[in-house]
Enzyme design. Structure first.
Site, PDB file in Angstrom:
ATOM      1  CD  GLU A 166      44.323  46.965  55.406  1.00  0.00           C
ATOM      2  OE1 GLU A 166      44.137  45.877  55.966  1.00  0.00           O
ATOM      3  OE2 GLU A 166      43.881  47.227  54.262  1.00  0.00           O
ATOM      4  CB  CYS A 167      45.504  48.476  61.172  1.00  0.00           C
ATOM      5  SG  CYS A 167      45.415  48.019  62.922  1.00  0.00           S
ATOM      6  N   GLY A 168      48.109  49.466  61.145  1.00  0.00           N
ATOM      7  CA  GLY A 168      49.508  49.829  61.330  1.00  0.00           C
ATOM      8  C   GLY A 168      50.029  50.758  60.260  1.00  0.00           C
ATOM      9  CB  SER A 191      40.172  53.196  58.261  1.00  0.00           C
ATOM     10  OG  SER A 191      39.244  52.735  59.232  1.00  0.00           O
ATOM     11  CG  MET A 250      45.933  55.766  60.348  1.00  0.00           C
ATOM     12  SD  MET A 250      44.161  55.720  60.753  1.00  0.00           S
ATOM     13  CE  MET A 250      44.177  54.726  62.240  1.00  0.00           C
TER      14      MET A 250
END
Length: 445
Positions: free
Chosen positions: A330-332, A423, A334
């Site tokens: 998730e986020c970082g 994501s 990714m």
């Protein structure tokens, strides 16, 4: 009467709010927690709304994990249960607000009114005099029936300035003193918010300096037994969590590059029966033996060179995915999996390459707000907050939905390559433990 003895009559409580971001809410909330915790009181702190950075400072100050409270993301029952648990364990419950008191849907004011939390307003008065009173009046009276604790002026220039501010207030506004400007207890900032508390060698010294300054105010000198009465919410019935991940070992990256993890999410995974194995990519740790892998958010852009050099870990993660074992990023997390990461200085780093595309750190906010990820009739709730963008030709398998629909902006894409799913979306696992389990389970969604 000691602070601990007040627990027999129930804890004191306060919601630290402001008229806007940047007023010093975190400094005051953390100083208040530190002041009472080091005096022997049992302090539990919360953050209103989704946040990963402010809670780190509150946790260091209070000595206890810090959960988020959001009436939409958590749901009212989850917020009530966490407050009820804290009330049984603590002498003082502190909730730090988010942005301005009435900002957001739901807002900090909604939370304060729903649970009867008295509001302490913190206002940066460094460049004002009589307008201070107008702001206090507006915050206090805009919502009829809002519980009120008082007001603290922040970044005040002198004793005379403080006297002017106090004299401008209505007698019943609840003047609780002032804090001066102080570099010794300022909490440093960078993109995404405050700097992480654990990264600063003088973090605790800053909190102690803030607590010392607060001790000189009427707020700091008020004993807990003299605070406004707070009636904690009744503890709602909570359905037991099915052990959907029993016997499964989940590896969780945890260091300065992967630091954005809700403590409550770890609790949910434990309740689901999972065994968690933490490892640090920055410290050179190998991927532990595991059935599933979680790469949380954080600051990979600040450590891109070090992460890019972990080619053996890259290969281990690639083997993990090739074997069909789940990976949720998730986020970082990714960003670390992208082929390329462009940092804030424009330097390009060859990353782990499991997702085709380039992650680019921008110069301004790219997305912010609550989102849901639907699975049929069920949904995981959470939020999105990032400055970066992901440039890829990979088609999304799903889109999150902003909490307030299309008017709130576009949804966040969810990408999949084999057993890898990624994501920008940060889910709150307690909103649906069963769906959270699916993030770490093999098979199609």
């Amino acid at each position: 009467m000691t602070a601990r003895q007040t627990a027999t009559a129930g804890p004191s409580a306060v919601l630290v709010a402001a008229c806007a971001s940047g007023q010093g809410k975190t400094t005051v909330a953390a100083a208040l927690a530190r002041l009472h915790a080091r005096a022997g009181a049992r302090v539990r702190a919360f953050k209103c709304g989704p946040d990963f950075l402010d809670p780190q400072w509150l946790a260091m100050a209070s000595g206890a994990p810090v959960d988020s409270l959001d009436l939409w993301i958590n749901g009212e029952a989850d917020c009530a249960a966490r407050l009820a648990t804290a009330a049984r364990e603590a002498d003082l419950v502190i909730v730090e607000g988010v942005m301005g008191l009435y900002d957001g849907q739901p807002s900090a004011a909604d939370l304060a009114q729903r649970f009867g939390l008295p509001v302490l307003a913190v206002i940066d008065a460094g460049a004002m005099a009589g307008t201070f009173a107008a702001l206090v009046h507006g915050l206090r009276t805009w919502r009829p029936g809002l519980p009120w604790a008082g007001v603290l002026a922040n970044r005040v220039g002198s004793a005379r300035h403080a006297a002017m501010l106090q004299e401008s207030l209505a007698p019943d506004a609840g003047w609780l003193g002032h804090l001066p400007r102080g570099d010794a207890f300022a909490l440093p900032e960078r993109h995404l918010g405050l700097a992480a508390a654990g990264e600063l060698p003088d973090a605790l010294a800053r909190l102690d300096a803030a607590a010392d300054a607060l001790a000189a105010t009427a707020l700091g000198q008020r004993p807990l037994r003299a605070w406004p009465h707070w009636q904690p919410p009744p503890s709602p019935a909570v359905a037991p969590t099915a052990p959907l991940l029993a016997g499964r070992r989940i590896a969780v990256a945890r260091d300065a590059a992967f630091a954005f993890v809700y403590p409550a999410n770890l609790e949910v995974l434990h309740a689901l029966g999972a065994q968690l194995e933490f490892f640090s990519p920055l410290a050179g740790d190998a991927l532990p033996a595991c059935d599933a892998l979680w790469l949380p958010g954080g600051y990979p852009e600040l450590h891109a060179g070090a992460l890019a050099a972990r080619t053996e870990l890259r290969d281990q993660i690639a083997d993990h995915v090739q074997a069909g074992r789940p990976l949720w990023a998730e986020c970082g997390g990714m960003m670390a999996l992208a082929e390329t990461l462009v940092d804030g200085g424009g330097e390009r780093h060859r990353m782990w390459g499991l997702l085709p595309g380039t992650a680019v750190l921008g110069r301004r906010l790219a997305a912010l707000g609550p989102h849901r990820l639907r699975f049929g009739e069920d949904e995981l709730r959470g939020h999105s907050f990032h400055w970066s963008r992901f440039e890829t030709d990979l088609a999304a398998i799903a889109l999150t939905e902003p909490a307030r629909g299309a008017a709130a902006g576009a949804g966040e894409p969810v990408y999949q390559r084999g057993s890898l799913r990624a994501s920008w979306f940060h889910p709150w696992f307690a909103s649906s433990p069963a769906l959270a389990a699916r993030l770490f389970s093999p098979g199609a969604w």
